[in-house]
Design a protein around this motif. Structure first.
Motif, PDB file in Angstrom:
ATOM      1  N   VAL A 352       0.682  -2.052  -0.029  1.00 23.62           N
ATOM      2  CA  VAL A 352       0.128   0.028  -0.063  1.00 23.62           C
ATOM      3  C   VAL A 352       1.010   1.550  -0.258  1.00 23.62           C
ATOM      4  N   GLU A 353       1.831   1.688   0.587  1.00 21.20           N
ATOM      5  CA  GLU A 353       2.796   2.663   0.994  1.00 21.20           C
ATOM      6  C   GLU A 353       3.566   2.898  -0.383  1.00 21.20           C
ATOM      7  N   ARG A 354       3.935   1.646  -1.170  1.00 22.55           N
ATOM      8  CA  ARG A 354       3.911   1.972  -2.663  1.00 22.55           C
ATOM      9  C   ARG A 354       2.970   2.482  -3.736  1.00 22.55           C
ATOM     10  N   SER A 355       2.045   1.862  -3.814  1.00 15.69           N
ATOM     11  CA  SER A 355       0.971   2.494  -4.562  1.00 15.69           C
ATOM     12  C   SER A 355       0.532   3.750  -3.896  1.00 15.69           C
ATOM     13  N   ILE A 356       1.197   4.192  -2.945  1.00  9.96           N
ATOM     14  CA  ILE A 356       0.521   6.008  -2.661  1.00  9.96           C
ATOM     15  C   ILE A 356       2.147   6.288  -3.104  1.00  9.96           C
ATOM     16  N   ARG A 357       3.288   6.529  -2.784  1.00  2.78           N
ATOM     17  CA  ARG A 357       4.415   7.164  -3.447  1.00  2.78           C
ATOM     18  C   ARG A 357       4.434   6.516  -4.857  1.00  2.78           C
ATOM     19  N   GLU A 358       4.111   5.899  -5.717  1.00  2.00           N
ATOM     20  CA  GLU A 358       3.914   5.824  -6.941  1.00  2.00           C
ATOM     21  C   GLU A 358       2.498   7.116  -6.711  1.00  2.00           C
ATOM     22  N   SER A 359       1.933   7.113  -7.257  1.00  2.00           N
ATOM     23  CA  SER A 359       0.048   7.554  -7.519  1.00  2.00           C
ATOM     24  C   SER A 359       1.535   9.466  -6.956  1.00  2.00           C
ATOM     25  N   LEU A 360       1.764   9.627  -5.651  1.00  4.51           N
ATOM     26  CA  LEU A 360       2.083  11.078  -5.444  1.00  4.51           C
ATOM     27  C   LEU A 360       3.634  11.224  -6.121  1.00  4.51           C
ATOM     28  N   SER A 361       4.149  10.137  -7.300  1.00  2.00           N
ATOM     29  CA  SER A 361       5.014  10.457  -7.826  1.00  2.00           C
ATOM     30  C   SER A 361       4.468  10.809  -9.054  1.00  2.00           C
ATOM     31  N   HIS A 362       3.591  10.433  -9.935  1.00  2.00           N
ATOM     32  CA  HIS A 362       3.233  10.067 -10.933  1.00  2.00           C
ATOM     33  C   HIS A 362       3.240  11.820 -11.704  1.00  2.00           C
ATOM     34  N   LYS A 363       2.991  12.403 -11.086  1.00  2.58           N
ATOM     35  CA  LYS A 363       2.804  13.960 -11.128  1.00  2.58           C
ATOM     36  C   LYS A 363       3.791  14.503 -10.437  1.00  2.58           C
ATOM     37  N   PRO A 364       4.887  14.562  -9.694  1.00  4.22           N
ATOM     38  CA  PRO A 364       5.048  15.099  -8.554  1.00  4.22           C
ATOM     39  C   PRO A 364       4.201  16.899  -8.340  1.00  4.22           C
ATOM     40  N   PHE A 365       4.179  17.635  -8.995  1.00  4.90           N
ATOM     41  CA  PHE A 365       4.296  18.666  -8.661  1.00  4.90           C
ATOM     42  C   PHE A 365       2.301  19.025  -8.975  1.00  4.90           C
ATOM     43  N   ASP A 366       1.545  18.288  -9.235  1.00  4.88           N
ATOM     44  CA  ASP A 366       0.690  17.962  -9.432  1.00  4.88           C
ATOM     45  C   ASP A 366       0.080  16.494  -9.308  1.00  4.88           C
ATOM     46  N   LEU A 428       3.037  31.161 -10.909  1.00  2.00           N
ATOM     47  CA  LEU A 428       3.663  29.942 -10.411  1.00  2.00           C
ATOM     48  C   LEU A 428       3.179  28.477 -10.767  1.00  2.00           C
ATOM     49  N   ARG A 429       1.568  28.964 -11.226  1.00  2.00           N
ATOM     50  CA  ARG A 429       1.226  27.667 -11.265  1.00  2.00           C
ATOM     51  C   ARG A 429       1.675  26.748 -12.457  1.00  2.00           C
ATOM     52  N   GLN A 430       1.954  28.266 -13.481  1.00  2.00           N
ATOM     53  CA  GLN A 430       2.366  27.723 -14.789  1.00  2.00           C
ATOM     54  C   GLN A 430       3.751  27.959 -14.619  1.00  2.00           C
ATOM     55  N   ALA A 431       4.859  28.507 -14.400  1.00  2.00           N
ATOM     56  CA  ALA A 431       6.345  28.002 -14.096  1.00  2.00           C
ATOM     57  C   ALA A 431       5.997  26.706 -13.744  1.00  2.00           C
ATOM     58  N   LEU A 432       5.440  25.901 -12.228  1.00  2.00           N
ATOM     59  CA  LEU A 432       5.647  24.745 -11.998  1.00  2.00           C
ATOM     60  C   LEU A 432       4.952  23.710 -12.771  1.00  2.00           C
ATOM     61  N   GLU A 433       3.973  23.906 -13.677  1.00  2.00           N
ATOM     62  CA  GLU A 433       3.016  23.027 -14.493  1.00  2.00           C
ATOM     63  C   GLU A 433       1.796  21.758 -13.204  1.00  2.00           C
ATOM     64  N   SER A 434       1.728  23.063 -12.503  1.00  2.00           N
ATOM     65  CA  SER A 434       1.223  22.514 -11.495  1.00  2.00           C
ATOM     66  C   SER A 434      -0.858  22.837 -11.315  1.00  2.00           C
ATOM     67  N   SER A 435      -1.643  23.214 -10.624  1.00  2.00           N
ATOM     68  CA  SER A 435      -2.708  22.898 -11.132  1.00  2.00           C
ATOM     69  C   SER A 435      -2.742  24.208  -9.081  1.00  2.00           C
ATOM     70  N   ARG A 436      -4.183  25.017  -9.490  1.00  2.00           N
ATOM     71  CA  ARG A 436      -4.595  25.943  -8.082  1.00  2.00           C
ATOM     72  C   ARG A 436      -4.768  25.107  -7.258  1.00  2.00           C
ATOM     73  N   ARG A 437      -5.659  24.085  -7.713  1.00  2.00           N
ATOM     74  CA  ARG A 437      -5.855  22.915  -5.995  1.00  2.00           C
ATOM     75  C   ARG A 437      -4.628  22.610  -5.419  1.00  2.00           C
ATOM     76  N   ILE A 438      -3.194  22.502  -6.206  1.00  2.00           N
ATOM     77  CA  ILE A 438      -1.519  22.503  -5.631  1.00  2.00           C
ATOM     78  C   ILE A 438      -1.588  22.969  -5.260  1.00  2.00           C
ATOM     79  N   MET A 439      -1.507  24.372  -5.753  1.00  2.00           N
ATOM     80  CA  MET A 439      -0.670  26.214  -5.757  1.00  2.00           C
ATOM     81  C   MET A 439      -1.607  26.828  -4.662  1.00  2.00           C
ATOM     82  N   VAL A 440      -2.801  27.391  -4.185  1.00  2.00           N
ATOM     83  CA  VAL A 440      -3.293  27.808  -3.124  1.00  2.00           C
ATOM     84  C   VAL A 440      -2.771  27.324  -2.182  1.00  2.00           C
ATOM     85  N   PRO A 441      -3.115  26.269  -1.223  1.00  2.00           N
ATOM     86  CA  PRO A 441      -2.723  25.822   0.086  1.00  2.00           C
ATOM     87  C   PRO A 441      -1.115  25.500   0.134  1.00  2.00           C
ATOM     88  N   LEU A 442      -0.881  25.710  -0.759  1.00  2.00           N
ATOM     89  CA  LEU A 442       1.049  25.156  -1.015  1.00  2.00           C
ATOM     90  C   LEU A 442       0.977  26.691  -0.887  1.00  2.00           C
TER      91      LEU A 442
END
Length: 465
Positions: A352-366, A428-442
């Motif tokens: 389960v831990e490996r699966s979570i890490r893979e999910s978080l690594s697929h798009k590291p900034f989003d 900043l979102r565009q520069a990091l190729e992230s999303s507003r869902r991640i960038m605002v709380p970050l």
């Protein structure tokens, strides 16, 4: 005569109360237990009426301070006298000595010199109505004897007085009993518990307490030891407030009993050594059980520990945690653990831990939303472990990042603002190729950490870079 002791707890039982033109209300009595000075705040009991001393006299002479043993007249101009004000029998004292109480446990004593068959020598039966003369007052009461149907001449017994009106009594205070018709003095007594609980008179703990205190009600070590044994946990500053002992004398007694190994002093709590040792052992056992059954947890949640131990007083629980953390244990946020404990996922949860890490690594900034990363209880369990151990950063309710990715994003944001100046969320979102869902709380997290600072709709570098 030797001067009376001043132990910092003044009491003046009113024997006269009157009004003088141009002066106001004056009360007189003999001061005991401590000093009262002019302009001091006092309390009139049992009504708990606050007042301030305007002036003090001793035998017609104005004085600044009245000391124990003095005949004292006190001017309290703001108070009235009579049924709705002060009267004979009331008590002038200072705040902080406790509230008046109508139930007191006592040691009753009858003289062996009472003449046989005389009215004063008649047995005092359980449930008798009597008059209690205490201080300068007289209060009707009923007697309950602990283990006798009646009390004869020359005998003594532990009993309870249920008073018609409350009083502020101290441990060791003396009183006189007269029959209900006020024709005969029938007994005397000593106060053992001035704050007795109406429901526990015949409980085993109260019986042990009263019998221990009855052996020497004026011995400070006996009083301290018996009080702690009854209450189990006592605030040091509240211990024996209603007693003829000063704060210094009580502190010395506590130190003596601690050196003798009878009690434990921890923070502001005083408790019996055996009780404290049992509580420590139970807490230790519960923490070790969590480490054994749930090695992935950082420790035992403090609220869970307190609930299981059924400790209601927060100061007792905090004292326990402080004592545990002196050696072998450490507080980790809202949990407590052994210092040697290192959280470790069980082997069956590693996939389960490996699966979570893979999910978080697929798009590291989003990465995927949190609700998709932890679809079931096992995944929630593992993600919480990763967050608690610092391997995953929780930047928002539905946004989590691997720690390395979080640090890379922080470095990229700092670099972008240093190079291009103040930047919006969109830039900043565009520069990091992230999303507003991640960038605002970050960015809100970085604002709290002092890495960035929001000025209108843009971010600039904060104090910490």
């Amino acid at each position: 005569m030797h001067p009376q002791r001043d132990f910092g707890k003044p009491r003046l039982f009113i024997d006269r109360a009157f009004t003088l033109r141009g002066i106001g209300t004056v009360v007189t009595g003999t001061l005991s237990g401590g000093s009262i000075r002019r302009s001091q705040d006092v309390v009139v009991q049992p009504g708990e009426i606050s007042a301030r001393v305007r002036s003090i006299q001793n035998h017609g002479r104005d004085i600044e301070i009245a000391r124990p043993g003095m005949r004292t007249a006190i001017n309290l101009p703001d108070l009235s006298i009579g049924e709705n004000g002060m009267q004979r029998g009331d008590l002038i004292t200072v705040p902080g000595l406790g509230s008046p109480h109508a139930t007191i446990d006592v040691l009753l004593e009858r003289s062996s010199r009472l003449k046989r068959n005389s009215p004063p020598a008649r047995p005092i039966k359980n449930g008798s109505s009597i008059q209690v003369h205490f201080g300068t007052g007289r209060i009707a009461a009923k007697i309950t004897l602990l283990d006798k149907p009646a009390l004869g001449a020359g005998q003594n017994a532990i009993g309870r007085l249920q008073l018609d009106s409350p009083i502020v009594a101290f441990v060791g205070d003396r009183f006189v009993l007269r029959d209900s018709s006020e024709q005969n003095t029938i007994a005397g007594g000593t106060v053992l518990d001035p704050d007795a609980d109406r429901a526990n008179f015949r409980s085993n703990a109260q019986i042990r307490f009263l019998r221990a205190r009855a052996t020497a009600p004026h011995d400070i070590d006996v009083c301290v030891r018996s009080e702690i044994a009854l209450r189990e946990f006592v605030l040091r500053k509240a211990l024996l407030n209603k007693s003829p002992f000063s704060d210094g004398e009580i502190s010395e007694a506590l130190a003596r009993l601690q050196c003798a190994g009878e009690i434990v002093l921890c923070s502001e709590i005083a408790t019996d050594r055996k009780t404290w040792q049992q509580l420590r052992e139970r807490a230790t056992s519960l923490i070790d059980e969590v480490h054994k059954c749930n090695p992935e947890r950082a420790g035992l949640d403090l609220n869970e520990l307190r609930s299981t131990l059924r400790i209601q007083e927060s100061n007792v629980f905090e004292a326990l945690i402080a004592d545990l953390c002196v050696k072998d244990f450490v507080r980790k946020g809202s949990a407590i653990a052994r210092i040697s404990h290192r959280p470790l996922l069980p082997a069956d949860l590693e996939p389960v831990e490996r699966s979570i890490r893979e999910s978080l690594s697929h798009k590291p900034f989003d990465p995927l939303p949190r609700r998709e990363i932890e679809p079931d209880r096992r995944a929630q369990h593992v993600l919480r472990f990763l967050i608690d151990s610092g391997q995953v950063i929780e930047v928002g309710p539905d946004a989590v990042l691997l720690r390395d990715n979080f640090e890379h994003m922080k470095a990229r944001i700092t670099e972008f603002i240093s190079k291009h100046g103040p930047a919006t969320v969109s830039e900043l979102r565009q520069a990091l190729e992230s999303s507003r869902r991640i960038m605002v709380p970050l960015l809100e997290r970085l604002d709290r950490d002092g890495v960035t600072r929001r000025v209108e709709d843009k971010r600039i570098l904060g104090r910490i870079v």
